[in-house]
Scaffold this motif. Structure first.
Motif, PDB file in Angstrom:
ATOM      1  N   LEU A   1      -2.262   2.877   6.320  1.00 43.11           N
ATOM      2  CA  LEU A   1      -0.950   2.584   5.749  1.00 43.11           C
ATOM      3  C   LEU A   1       0.042   2.223   6.848  1.00 43.11           C
ATOM      4  O   LEU A   1       0.813   1.268   6.703  1.00 43.11           O
ATOM      5  N   ARG A   2       0.016   2.946   7.958  1.00 43.95           N
ATOM      6  CA  ARG A   2       0.937   2.649   9.060  1.00 43.95           C
ATOM      7  C   ARG A   2       0.713   1.239   9.584  1.00 43.95           C
ATOM      8  O   ARG A   2       1.665   0.506   9.882  1.00 43.95           O
ATOM      9  N   GLU A   3      -0.549   0.854   9.723  1.00 43.86           N
ATOM     10  CA  GLU A   3      -0.860  -0.498  10.185  1.00 43.86           C
ATOM     11  C   GLU A   3      -0.349  -1.546   9.198  1.00 43.86           C
ATOM     12  O   GLU A   3       0.203  -2.577   9.591  1.00 43.86           O
TER      13      GLU A   3
ATOM     14  N   ARG B   1      -7.325  -6.944   2.382  1.00 43.51           N
ATOM     15  CA  ARG B   1      -6.781  -6.253   3.526  1.00 43.51           C
ATOM     16  C   ARG B   1      -5.766  -5.213   3.072  1.00 43.51           C
ATOM     17  O   ARG B   1      -5.119  -5.357   2.028  1.00 43.51           O
ATOM     18  N   VAL B   2      -5.606  -4.188   3.915  1.00 39.58           N
ATOM     19  CA  VAL B   2      -4.734  -3.069   3.514  1.00 39.58           C
ATOM     20  C   VAL B   2      -3.300  -3.541   3.297  1.00 39.58           C
ATOM     21  O   VAL B   2      -2.641  -3.144   2.325  1.00 39.58           O
ATOM     22  N   HIS B   3      -2.789  -4.401   4.185  1.00 39.16           N
ATOM     23  CA  HIS B   3      -1.399  -4.830   4.010  1.00 39.16           C
ATOM     24  C   HIS B   3      -1.226  -5.642   2.722  1.00 39.16           C
ATOM     25  O   HIS B   3      -0.160  -5.631   2.104  1.00 39.16           O
ATOM     26  N   GLU B   4      -2.290  -6.339   2.287  1.00 36.26           N
ATOM     27  CA  GLU B   4      -2.225  -7.062   1.018  1.00 36.26           C
ATOM     28  C   GLU B   4      -2.186  -6.088  -0.152  1.00 36.26           C
ATOM     29  O   GLU B   4      -1.505  -6.335  -1.160  1.00 36.26           O
ATOM     30  N   THR B   5      -2.899  -4.983  -0.030  1.00 31.55           N
ATOM     31  CA  THR B   5      -2.858  -3.949  -1.065  1.00 31.55           C
ATOM     32  C   THR B   5      -1.454  -3.377  -1.191  1.00 31.55           C
ATOM     33  O   THR B   5      -0.917  -3.213  -2.297  1.00 31.55           O
ATOM     34  N   VAL B   6      -0.845  -3.082  -0.032  1.00 24.42           N
ATOM     35  CA  VAL B   6       0.515  -2.539  -0.045  1.00 24.42           C
ATOM     36  C   VAL B   6       1.489  -3.566  -0.600  1.00 24.42           C
ATOM     37  O   VAL B   6       2.359  -3.239  -1.417  1.00 24.42           O
ATOM     38  N   MET B   7       1.358  -4.819  -0.179  1.00 25.27           N
ATOM     39  CA  MET B   7       2.246  -5.872  -0.670  1.00 25.27           C
ATOM     40  C   MET B   7       2.098  -6.066  -2.170  1.00 25.27           C
ATOM     41  O   MET B   7       3.103  -6.251  -2.879  1.00 25.27           O
ATOM     42  N   ARG B   8       0.886  -6.014  -2.671  1.00 23.47           N
ATOM     43  CA  ARG B   8       0.675  -6.163  -4.114  1.00 23.47           C
ATOM     44  C   ARG B   8       1.347  -5.019  -4.866  1.00 23.47           C
ATOM     45  O   ARG B   8       1.947  -5.233  -5.922  1.00 23.47           O
ATOM     46  N   TRP B   9       1.270  -3.816  -4.306  1.00 29.89           N
ATOM     47  CA  TRP B   9       1.925  -2.669  -4.951  1.00 29.89           C
ATOM     48  C   TRP B   9       3.438  -2.839  -4.933  1.00 29.89           C
ATOM     49  O   TRP B   9       4.111  -2.627  -5.951  1.00 29.89           O
TER      50      TRP B   9
ATOM     51  N   PRO C   1       8.319   5.307  -1.079  1.00 31.29           N
ATOM     52  CA  PRO C   1       7.920   6.719  -1.051  1.00 31.29           C
ATOM     53  C   PRO C   1       7.495   7.133   0.361  1.00 31.29           C
ATOM     54  O   PRO C   1       7.181   6.281   1.203  1.00 31.29           O
ATOM     55  N   GLY C   2       7.481   8.413   0.612  1.00 24.60           N
ATOM     56  CA  GLY C   2       7.038   8.909   1.900  1.00 24.60           C
ATOM     57  C   GLY C   2       5.618   8.488   2.202  1.00 24.60           C
ATOM     58  O   GLY C   2       4.842   8.151   1.307  1.00 24.60           O
ATOM     59  N   GLU C   3       5.282   8.525   3.472  1.00 27.00           N
ATOM     60  CA  GLU C   3       3.979   8.041   3.930  1.00 27.00           C
ATOM     61  C   GLU C   3       2.814   8.739   3.225  1.00 27.00           C
ATOM     62  O   GLU C   3       1.879   8.083   2.759  1.00 27.00           O
ATOM     63  N   ARG C   4       2.886  10.062   3.128  1.00 24.00           N
ATOM     64  CA  ARG C   4       1.788  10.797   2.504  1.00 24.00           C
ATOM     65  C   ARG C   4       1.649  10.425   1.036  1.00 24.00           C
ATOM     66  O   ARG C   4       0.541  10.142   0.555  1.00 24.00           O
ATOM     67  N   ALA C   5       2.771  10.397   0.314  1.00 15.07           N
ATOM     68  CA  ALA C   5       2.726  10.091  -1.121  1.00 15.07           C
ATOM     69  C   ALA C   5       2.220   8.679  -1.368  1.00 15.07           C
ATOM     70  O   ALA C   5       1.418   8.443  -2.288  1.00 15.07           O
ATOM     71  N   LEU C   6       2.696   7.727  -0.547  1.00 12.52           N
ATOM     72  CA  LEU C   6       2.281   6.336  -0.751  1.00 12.52           C
ATOM     73  C   LEU C   6       0.797   6.158  -0.427  1.00 12.52           C
ATOM     74  O   LEU C   6       0.085   5.437  -1.142  1.00 12.52           O
ATOM     75  N   ALA C   7       0.327   6.807   0.617  1.00 14.85           N
ATOM     76  CA  ALA C   7      -1.092   6.713   0.962  1.00 14.85           C
ATOM     77  C   ALA C   7      -1.956   7.262  -0.164  1.00 14.85           C
ATOM     78  O   ALA C   7      -2.994   6.689  -0.508  1.00 14.85           O
ATOM     79  N   GLU C   8      -1.511   8.361  -0.773  1.00 11.16           N
ATOM     80  CA  GLU C   8      -2.260   8.936  -1.889  1.00 11.16           C
ATOM     81  C   GLU C   8      -2.227   8.021  -3.103  1.00 11.16           C
ATOM     82  O   GLU C   8      -3.237   7.842  -3.799  1.00 11.16           O
ATOM     83  N   THR C   9      -1.074   7.439  -3.375  1.00 16.86           N
ATOM     84  CA  THR C   9      -0.952   6.523  -4.512  1.00 16.86           C
ATOM     85  C   THR C   9      -1.891   5.336  -4.376  1.00 16.86           C
ATOM     86  O   THR C   9      -2.551   4.909  -5.340  1.00 16.86           O
TER      87      THR C   9
END
Length: 236
Positions: free
Chosen positions: A43-45, A2-10, A27-35
Motif C-alpha cells: 500500500l505504501r508503494e 498492479r497494486v497502485h491500479e487497485t488503489v486507484m480503482r478503489w 482511511p488510515g493505512e491499516r484500515a485501507l490495507a485491510e479493505t
C-alpha cells in the motif's frame, strides 16, 4: 493488476459513489490495507505512485492537513508524461504545435466572457511588458497566459490538458527561442499579438481571437523552425 491500479480503482469508485470527495482524507493505512486486502508495504508503494502523479498528498504530523488527502491534480501526471515523451523523442515539437492549435483555437471559439479571469490574464501581459525580463521567465509567463485564455471555455478537461501542457509549452518554446537572432524584436511582436488576442476575447469576438491565436502559434513555430519539420499547413 498492479497494486497502485487497485488503489486507484478503489479511489475512483469512492469518488463516483460520493463516499469520498476532493480534499477528503483517505482511511488510515491499516484500515485501507485491510479493505483492499493488500499488505501495508504494498500500500505504501502504491500511495507513493499516486502522490507522484498528483492524485493524493501525504503529510506527517497532526492536524487537519496531515495524513493522506485526495487532491486529484491530473495535470501533474499528464505534464510528467508529456515531458517524458518529449525527452525520448516520441513526441516532437510539431506534435505539440498540432495539439496547441486544436485546444487553444477551440477554447477561444467557445470562450465565455463571464468565465474568464481577465484581471489575471492582463497582469500576465503587464509582467511580460518588462523589457528586462529574461527569456526563460518571459516564456513561462507566455505559457501561463495561454493557459489562462483556455480556461475561458469553461471546459474542465480542456483546462486540465492546458495545465498539463503549460510546462511543456514553456520548455519547448525556450528550446526553440535560443535559435532566434534578435529576441527583443520577437518578444515585442509576441507582446503585441498577445494584446490583440486578449482584446478580441474581451470584445467577445471569439472567431477573431481564434484566428489570431492560430497565426500567433504557427508564426512562432515557423520563426523558430530553422530546418525542423514544417508546420501542418506547410507539410507535403
Amino acid at each position: 493488476m498492479r497494486v497502485h491500479e487497485t488503489v486507484m480503482r478503489w479511489v475512483t469508485a469512492e469518488l463516483q459513489s460520493g463516499r469520498l470527495a476532493i480534499g477528503d482524507h483517505l482511511p488510515g493505512e491499516r484500515a485501507l490495507a485491510e479493505t483492499l486486502q493488500i499488505s501495508r508495504g504494498s500500500l505504501r508503494e502504491a500511495l507513493a505512485v499516486l502522490e507522484a502523479i498528483g492524485t493524493i498528498r501525504t503529510s506527517t504530523g497532526s492536524g487537519p492537513r496531515s495524513g493522506t488527502i485526495l487532491t486529484a491534480a491530473p495535470g501533474q501526471a499528464l505534464s510528467l508524461s508529456i515531458n517524458l515523451q518529449l525527452a525520448t523523442r516520441h513526441v516532437e515539437h510539431g506534435h505539440v504545435l498540432d495539439v496547441r492549435l486544436l485546444l487553444e483555437t477551440w477554447a477561444a471559439e467557445h470562450a465565455d466572457l463571464e468565465a474568464g479571469d481577465w484581471q489575471a490574464a492582463e497582469l500576465l501581459l503587464d509582467r511580460m511588458d518588462d523589457a528586462e525580463l529574461p527569456l526563460a521567465d518571459f516564456l513561462v509567463l507566455d505559457a501561463e497566459f495561454h493557459t489562462a485564455l483556455a480556461r475561458t471555455a469553461s471546459n474542465p478537461l480542456i483546462s486540465t490538458l492546458m495545465d498539463a501542457l503549460r510546462t511543456s509549452i514553456s520548455d519547448h518554446t525556450l528550446a526553440r527561442a535560443r535559435a532566434i537572432p534578435d529576441w527583443a524584436t520577437t518578444a515585442a511582436r509576441l507582446r503585441a499579438e498577445h494584446r490583440g488576442i486578449y482584446e478580441r476575447l474581451r470584445a467577445d469576438d471569439r472567431e477573431g481571437a481564434a484566428e489570431l491565436l492560430r497565426a500567433h502559434i504557427r508564426g512562432y513555430y515557423l520563426e523558430t523552425s530553422q530546418g525542423s519539420a514544417p508546420a501542418p499547413d506547410e507539410r507535403a
